[in-house]
Design an enzyme around this catalytic site. Structure first.
Site, PDB file in Angstrom:
ATOM      1  N   GLU A 249      28.536 -42.360 -56.444  1.00 31.57           N
ATOM      2  CA  GLU A 249      28.587 -43.017 -57.754  1.00 31.57           C
ATOM      3  C   GLU A 249      28.055 -44.421 -57.560  1.00 31.57           C
ATOM      4  O   GLU A 249      28.588 -45.175 -56.746  1.00 31.57           O
ATOM      5  CB  GLU A 249      30.025 -43.082 -58.281  1.00 31.57           C
ATOM      6  CG  GLU A 249      30.599 -41.750 -58.714  1.00 31.57           C
ATOM      7  CD  GLU A 249      29.851 -41.094 -59.850  1.00 31.57           C
ATOM      8  OE1 GLU A 249      29.074 -41.772 -60.553  1.00 31.57           O
ATOM      9  OE2 GLU A 249      30.026 -39.876 -60.022  1.00 31.57           O
ATOM     10  N   GLU A 461      33.222 -36.510 -60.341  1.00 28.79           N
ATOM     11  CA  GLU A 461      34.556 -36.856 -59.893  1.00 28.79           C
ATOM     12  C   GLU A 461      35.536 -36.626 -61.044  1.00 28.79           C
ATOM     13  O   GLU A 461      35.145 -36.595 -62.206  1.00 28.79           O
ATOM     14  CB  GLU A 461      34.607 -38.328 -59.488  1.00 28.79           C
ATOM     15  CG  GLU A 461      33.616 -38.655 -58.376  1.00 28.79           C
ATOM     16  CD  GLU A 461      33.947 -39.952 -57.667  1.00 28.79           C
ATOM     17  OE1 GLU A 461      34.862 -39.938 -56.837  1.00 28.79           O
ATOM     18  OE2 GLU A 461      33.293 -40.966 -57.945  1.00 28.79           O
TER      19      GLU A 461
END
Ligand code: ADP
Length: 480
Positions: A249, A461
Site C-alpha cells: 500500500e 487489506e
C-alpha cells in the site's frame, strides 16, 4: 513512559538490541516520549528464526485458540483506548480524538479478526471425472514480515497483525522508526494474549536493516508493506526475485470533485476534513480539489474561510484541530512543495507558513492554492502534508477526467446531489475506494482497503478480503 529502553520482543522474551533511538514529540521537541532499542541484522535473524520455528504448529492450531487470543487483545485495547490514544498523539502529532479513535479502530479490528479466525471457509465441488471429489481450502502462508509507516501507528499494524494471526501465520513486525511507542504498547498487549513463543515478534530498527532483512530472507514467506512508493518498488523487486508473496500500500494523490449541484456545506466539510485533518498525513487525504466552474468562486470563498479558521497547535491541546507535521524532514518536504506550487503559478489563497506555538513543534498552517493546472508538479506528486490545490473543471465529464488523470488510484471523492453523476462516478472513478458526499479519508474497518495504479500492488487489506494475502489456496482431489 519511563526512560527505560523499550526492548524488542523475540521468541516470547524482551531483548535489547545494540543501539537505541529517542522518540520525539512533534508537538514539543523537548519532550522525549521514550527510548526504544534498535535491532541489528543478528537480532532480526533471531526473530525470523523464532517465527520460522513456531509457524508449522501455529498453522495447525485450533481456530478457537486464535480467536480467544485476538479477542483478548482487542478487549484490552478498547479498555485502554484513551491512554493509548494519548500516547499515539504524543508521538505522531494527530489530535487526541484522532489518536483515541485510531486505537479504538485497532481494538475493533482485533475483535473482527477474532471472529474471522472461525469463519475461514472452503469449497467442495463435484469433479468432472467420475468418483472424484474436490475440496478447495485455505492455509496460512507461513512467516509474514509486516512493515508499517508512521502515519497510522496503531491501525495499520493492527490491520496487518490481526489477520496474519487469525489465519495462522507467524509474525515478524517492524514498525516505523518515528512511532515505536504505539507499536511497543500494542506488542506488549499481544505478548500477554497467550500466543505460543515465536508466533509474534516485534523488531524495532531502521528500514535499511530490519525491513531489508525481510526482503532477503528465504524464511519470510510473505511481506505486507505500507509506506512510500520507492520502498514499495524495492520490496516488489526483491520479493519477485525470490518468489515471496507481497502486498503493497503506497501513496495517493486523491481527488475530491465538487459539482455545481453539491450541498456546499457538505462539500466544504468534506474537503477540509479530507485535505487537512490528521495534518494531511493520510494516504487517503484529498489534495486535488476539482470544482465545477459555475460554483468555483463561491466555493473557493467558503473553503478559504473554513481553512483559515482551523486551529493549529499541540496535538494534546483541547481546542486543536490540526496537529503538527510529524518531523523536520516531512516539514521540509511540505515547504518545498508549497514553494513549487507558487513557482508553478498556482494562486496562493492562504496558509503554508510555519506557526509558532506555545511549545517548540513542527506547526504548519494548512495551505490552499487555486487556479491550479492538473499537470503541475504539485498536483501530480504526493506531498503528504496539509496542502490542497483547487483545480477548475468545465463540467462533470471534465471533472471526472481530471480526477482520473493521476498516476495514483487509492481514494476518489465526489460531492453532488445528482444520482446520475454519483452513480456514473462510482462506476468510472479509477480508484480502489470511491466516496460520495463523504471525505476521501475515513474508512470502515470491516471492508476492503486498497487502491489501483501506483497506489497498491497485491490483494486488498482488511475485512474478509485480507484472507487473499494471508492464506494460500489448496485444491485437493480425492478418489473415494
Ligand atoms: P515514509 O516516507 O512514509 O517513511 P518509507 O517507505 O520510507 O516511507 O517507510 C515505510 C516503512 O518502510 C518504515 O517502517 C521504514 O522503516 C520501512 N523501510 C524503509 N526502507 C526500507 C527498506 N529498504 N526495506 C524495507 N523496509 C524499509
Amino acid at each position: 513512559m519511563s526512560q527505560a529502553v523499550h526492548a524488542n520482543y523475540i521468541n516470547a522474551e524482551w531483548v535489547q538490541g545494540p543501539s537505541q533511538r529517542s522518540n520525539i514529540n512533534p508537538s514539543d521537541t523537548r519532550d522525549v516520549v521514550g527510548l526504544f532499542t534498535q535491532a541489528d541484522e543478528q537480532q532480526v535473524d533471531q526473530a525470523i528464526q523464532a517465527a520460522h520455528t513456531a509457524a508449522p504448529a501455529w498453522a495447525l492450531s485450533n481456530p478457537q485458540q486464535r480467536a480467544d487470543a485476538l479477542d483478548k487483545i482487542g478487549t484490552e485495547i478498547l479498555a485502554r483506548k484513551d491512554e493509548l490514544g494519548e500516547l499515539l498523539s504524543r508521538e505522531e502529532g494527530k489530535t487526541r480524538p484522532e489518536g483515541i479513535g485510531e486505537f479504538a479502530r485497532a481494538g475493533a479490528i482485533f475483535k473482527f479478526f477474532a471472529q474471522e479466525a472461525l469463519r475461514l471457509r472452503g469449497d467442495k465441488l463435484a469433479s468432472v471425472r467420475p468418483g472424484l471429489e474436490i475440496e478447495v481450502t485455505r492455509e496460512p502462508i507461513g512467516v509474514v514480515g509486516l512493515i508499517t509507516p508512521w502515519n497510522f501507528p496503531a491501525a495499520i499494524p493492527a490491520w496487518k497483525i490481526a489477520p496474519a494471526l487469525a489465519y495462522g501465520n507467524a509474525v515478524v513486525f517492524k514498525p516505523a522508526e518515528l512511532v515505536p511507542a504505539s507499536a511497543w504498547a500494542l506488542s506488549e498487549i499481544i505478548s500477554r494474549a497467550g500466543l505460543p513463543p515465536g508466533v509474534f515478534n516485534l523488531v524495532m530498527g531502521p528500514g535499511s536493516v530490519v525491513g531489508q532483512a525481510f526482503l532477503n530472507d528465504a524464511r519470510v514467506d510473505g511481506i505486507s508493506f505500507t509506506g512510500s512508493a520507492g520502498t514499495g518498488a524495492r520490496i516488489a523487486q526483491a520479493a519477485v526475485q525470490r518468489g515471496a508473496k507481497f502486498q503493497l500500500e503506497m501513496g495517493g494523490k486523491n481527488p475530491c470533485v465538487v459539482l455545481d449541484d453539491a450541498d456546499l456545506d457538505t462539500a466544504v466539510n468534506c474537503v477540509v476534513q479530507s485535505a487537512f485533518y490528521s495534518t494531511g498525513q493520510r494516504c487517503t487525504a484529498a489534495s486535488r480539489i476539482i470544482v465545477q466552474k459555475d460554483i468555483y468562486a463561491e466555493f473557493l470563498a467558503r473553503l478559504s474561510a473554513a481553512t483559515q479558521s482551523l486551529r493549529v497547535g499541540h496535538a494534546l491541546a483541547a481546542d486543536t484541530q490540526i496537529g503538527p507535521v510529524v518531523d523536520e524532514s516531512q516539514l521540509a518536504q511540505d515547504l518545498r512543495y508549497i514553494a513549487i506550487a507558487k513557482a508553478e503559478g498556482a494562486r496562493h489563497i492562504c496558509g503554508g507558513e510555519q506557526v509558532k506555538g506555545d511549545t517548540p513543534g513542527h506547526f504548519l498552517r494548512p495551505a490552499l492554492f487555486a487556479d491550479c493546472d492538473n499537470r503541475m508538479q504539485h498536483c501530480r506528486e504526493e506531498i503528504f502534508g496539509p496542502v490542497a490545490s483547487v483545480i477548475p473543471a468545465d463540467n462533470y465529464e471534465h471533472a471526472l477526467s481530471l480526477a482520473n488523470d493521476t498516476p495514483f488510484g487509492l481514494s476518489s471523492g465526489i460531492c453532488t446531489r445528482s444520482l446520475k453523476h454519483a452513480t456514473h462516478f462510482k462506476r468510472h472513478a479509477q480508484a480502489g475506494m470511491v466516496m460520495v458526499n463523504v471525505p476521501t479519508a475515513g474508512v470502515d474497518y470491516h471492508v476492503p482497503f486498497g487502491g489501483r495504479k501506483a497506489s497498491s500492488m497485491g490483494s486488498r487489506e482488511q475485512g474478509s478480503y485480507a484472507a487473499e494475502f494471508f492464506t494460500t489456496v489448496k485444491t485437493s482431489y480425492l478418489q473415494a
